[in-house]
Design an enzyme around this catalytic site. Structure first.
Site, mmCIF file in Angstrom:
data_model
loop_
_atom_site.group_PDB
_atom_site.id
_atom_site.type_symbol
_atom_site.label_atom_id
_atom_site.label_comp_id
_atom_site.label_asym_id
_atom_site.label_seq_id
_atom_site.Cartn_x
_atom_site.Cartn_y
_atom_site.Cartn_z
ATOM 1 N N GLU A 55 54.237 79.046 51.627
ATOM 2 C CA GLU A 55 54.584 78.676 53.000
ATOM 3 C C GLU A 55 55.853 77.847 53.055
ATOM 4 O O GLU A 55 56.154 77.218 54.071
ATOM 5 C CB GLU A 55 53.419 77.939 53.674
ATOM 6 C CG GLU A 55 52.182 78.820 53.799
ATOM 7 C CD GLU A 55 51.078 78.190 54.619
ATOM 8 O OE1 GLU A 55 51.238 77.056 55.113
ATOM 9 O OE2 GLU A 55 50.034 78.842 54.772
ATOM 10 N N LYS A 61 43.162 80.540 64.478
ATOM 11 C CA LYS A 61 43.973 81.590 63.854
ATOM 12 C C LYS A 61 43.555 82.925 64.451
ATOM 13 O O LYS A 61 42.442 83.400 64.180
ATOM 14 C CB LYS A 61 43.708 81.625 62.351
ATOM 15 C CG LYS A 61 44.242 80.434 61.554
ATOM 16 C CD LYS A 61 43.688 80.508 60.130
ATOM 17 C CE LYS A 61 44.451 79.628 59.164
ATOM 18 N NZ LYS A 61 43.743 79.521 57.863
HETATM 19 P P1 PGA Z 1 45.760 81.167 54.507
HETATM 20 O O1 PGA Z 1 45.735 79.597 54.480
HETATM 21 O O2 PGA Z 1 46.584 81.634 55.626
HETATM 22 O O3 PGA Z 1 46.309 81.528 53.149
HETATM 23 O O4 PGA Z 1 44.322 81.636 54.603
HETATM 24 C C1 PGA Z 1 46.101 78.806 55.571
HETATM 25 C C2 PGA Z 1 45.106 77.685 55.775
HETATM 26 O O5 PGA Z 1 44.152 77.535 54.993
HETATM 27 O O6 PGA Z 1 45.221 76.952 56.751
HETATM 28 ZN ZN ZN Z 2 43.116 75.847 56.094
#
Ligand code: PGA
Ligand code: ZN
Length: 432
Positions: free
Chosen positions: A206, A338
């Protein structure tokens, strides 16, 4: 002719920030309005989240998405063409029914979320307004307080350290733009410190610096030094936010810290985190315990939840029922939102609303696999979520989101920045 009826849907295979294929969907309405969205992809995924449909087999490590793409161009398009894009709920209900599984495993959560978000974009375009304004429907909104990664670890850095995200929150910022300025200084200072100590080894998935540390706690110390070197008071101007992502190294109440060759039980894990909260300016902790450890989540939240934000990510998987249950049982006090964990915009919004109703903090979040798609910026602003998590302060799939926030702030004015008021008043101050 109804101008907002879906005329056509088209998906193609595009590539994400890890060089893996993902699904892009385009939706055109009868009146000519157009929407496009790309599915992101996680690496440290919750076991209950919507499934990314991958083709398997030798090519591309099994990560290809040709089946998900053809589901969009085939049965999803056939089902949705003729539906009204303004009726997001009906469109998403059709997607859910068509898939017919609890985790979108038949059509693929990557197929459904790309289509669902593309329909949303098309509806906003038909209304002639930016997406955030289409979502807010005239209600007052704020630019979110960002949490931004400085060191990336866990599944995003070959498990070089156990903790996944070492982030900062610019609590002293008066505007979104200022929050980015402050974070940029901390990111630069952290890079300098890593270089001086001979540890600069590039960045993790990231965009945060690669965590070449000898212990998890060493990263915390370095982060505090970076905040200070940038000229800020730790905990007041800039606080620390952690995503422990404990499901990645914890199961059945046992936690294995690979870097430190230590195994902790639930109490030991809670104790270690509480000790960190006492000695470091921590304002927020995500998934402190594993997704199968509600007892641990409750213990940690009982100890610090009145002062610190405790976020459920893998623990809640953007699921409204789970959010309500967690609120009732006081397992945490904030929810990560998400869209691709849920698989449709409607279900994502339901989880968000459940969080709001519970008085939870609400943080709209990217995934570690991202693209130029900036839909989440509009969700966080248009729903007035108050917080946004995108990863670090480098790499264009991250910067695209921060830059989109700057554009929205120019339109909305810096007076509407959520700022530190979204956190408990004592967040970031050392625990007594
Ligand atoms: P991921 O992690 O997008 O790789 O699942 C992001 C998070 O855990 O916030
Ligand atoms: Zn997370």
């Amino acid at each position: 002719m109804n101008r907002t009826l879906i005329e056509s849907i088209h998906a193609r295979r595009v590539w994400d920030s890890r060089g893996r294929p993902t699904v892009e969907a385009e939706v055109r309405l009868r009146g000519g309005a157009f929407g496009r969205a790309i599915a992101p992809a996680g690496a440290s995924r919750g076991m209950h989240e919507a499934i990314d449909l991958r083709d398997g087999g030798p090519p591309l490590g099994g990560m290809d998405v040709r089946n998900a793409v053809s589901h969009v161009n085939g049965e999803i398009a056939t089902r949705l063409i003729g539906m009204d894009a303004q009726d997001q709920r009906a469109v998403d209900a059709a997607l859910i029914a068509l898939d017919g599984t609890p985790t979108k495993s038949r059509l693929g959560g990557n197929a459904t979320i790309a289509v669902s978000m593309a329909v949303l974009h098309a509806a906003a375009a038909a209304a002639g307004v930016p997406l955030y304004a289409y979502l807010s429907q005239g209600r007052p909104v704020r630019l979110p307080l960002p949490e931004i990664q400085i060191f990336g670890g866990g599944a995003h850095a070959g498990r070089r350290v156990d903790i996944q995200d070492f982030m900062v929150m610019a609590l002293g910022a008066r505007s979104f733009a200022q929050a980015l300025d402050m974070t940029a200084e901390v990111y630069r200072a952290a890079g300098r410190l890593m270089e001086e100590s001979g540890r600069l080894q590039g960045v993790a998935d990231e965009g945060g610096f690669w965590p070449a540390f000898n212990s998890n706690e060493e990263a915390l110390g370095m982060l505090v030094r970076a905040i200070e070197q940038a000229g800020y008071v730790p905990g007041e101007d800039v606080a620390i936010s952690l995503d422990v992502a404990a499901s990645e190294f914890g199961r059945n109440g046992r936690y294995t810290l690979g870097l430190e060759r230590r195994e902790l039980d639930r109490d030991g894990m809670v104790e270690m985190l509480l000790d960190w909260c006492q000695r470091y300016p921590i304002a927020s902790v995500e998934d402190p315990l594993a997704e199968d450890d509600p007892e641990g989540m409750r213990a940690f939240t009982a100890a610090v939840g009145h002062r610190i934000q405790v976020i459920g990510d893998d623990f809640l998987v953007t699921n409204a029922d789970r959010v309500r249950a967690a609120a009732q049982a006081r397992h945490c006090n904030a929810v990560l939102i998400k869209p691709n964990q849920a698989g449709t915009v409607t279900e994502t919004h339901a989880a968000f609303e459940a969080g709001m109703a519970a008085g939870f903090g609400t943080i709209v979040s990217a995934r570690s696999g991202e693209t130029e798609d900036v839909t989440i910026v509009h969700l966080s602003t248009g729903w007035d979520a108050g917080q946004l998590k995108v990863g670090s302060f480098s790499r264009s799939e991250r910067m695209a989101k921060w830059n989109e926030c700057l554009r929205l702030e120019e339109v909305l004015g810096s007076a509407v920045f959520a700022g530190r008021e979204v956190l408990p008043p004592q967040a970031g101050l050392p625990l007594p």
